[in-house]
Write an enzyme that holds these catalytic residues in place. Sequence first.
Site, PDB file in Angstrom:
ATOM      1  N   CYS A  24       1.004  -1.084   0.111  1.00 32.37           N
ATOM      2  CA  CYS A  24       0.101   0.042  -0.001  1.00 32.37           C
ATOM      3  C   CYS A  24       0.927   1.255  -0.066  1.00 32.37           C
ATOM      4  O   CYS A  24       1.685   1.517   0.845  1.00 32.37           O
ATOM      5  CB  CYS A  24      -0.938  -0.072   1.314  1.00 32.37           C
ATOM      6  N   CYS A  50      -1.588 -10.448  -7.430  1.00 29.86           N
ATOM      7  CA  CYS A  50      -2.174 -11.410  -6.606  1.00 29.86           C
ATOM      8  C   CYS A  50      -2.117 -10.949  -5.195  1.00 29.86           C
ATOM      9  O   CYS A  50      -1.001 -11.006  -4.434  1.00 29.86           O
ATOM     10  CB  CYS A  50      -1.301 -12.828  -6.702  1.00 29.86           C
TER      11      CYS A  50
END
Length: 132
Positions: A96, A119
């Site tokens: 993130c 993924c």
Amino acid sequence: MEHLNLSESEWRRKLTPEQYHVLREAGTERAFAGALTDNKADGLYRCAACANELFDSADKYDSGSGWPSFTQPLAEGSVTDHSDRSHGMVRTETRCARCDSHLGHVFPDGPPPTGLRYCMNSVALEFRPRKG
């Protein structure tokens, strides 16, 4: 985007033990065990640690890998990629951009148009249905 920087004790209070292991210790949940793997609802996927918007359901597809997979991030700058040489492999880790939490890995074996497979760990994501 303002960077979120919490202490490890603050992260431990904020996250479940499983979320902490994946998001802060770069762990991986078991394949096909995540609540969002088969989610087909319309909406946005956000970081479970800081609520940063990461992926759009329009870019989600069934890769057969057992983890939620996306062809691209929601917007440029919503995630960052880093070299990961752990476990005797060379991979690209995805984090993130707002809180630097581990989300999963990106691989160059996805479908068109990007050819990428983001993924992600289901436990690292929070799904928000689209309004309207």
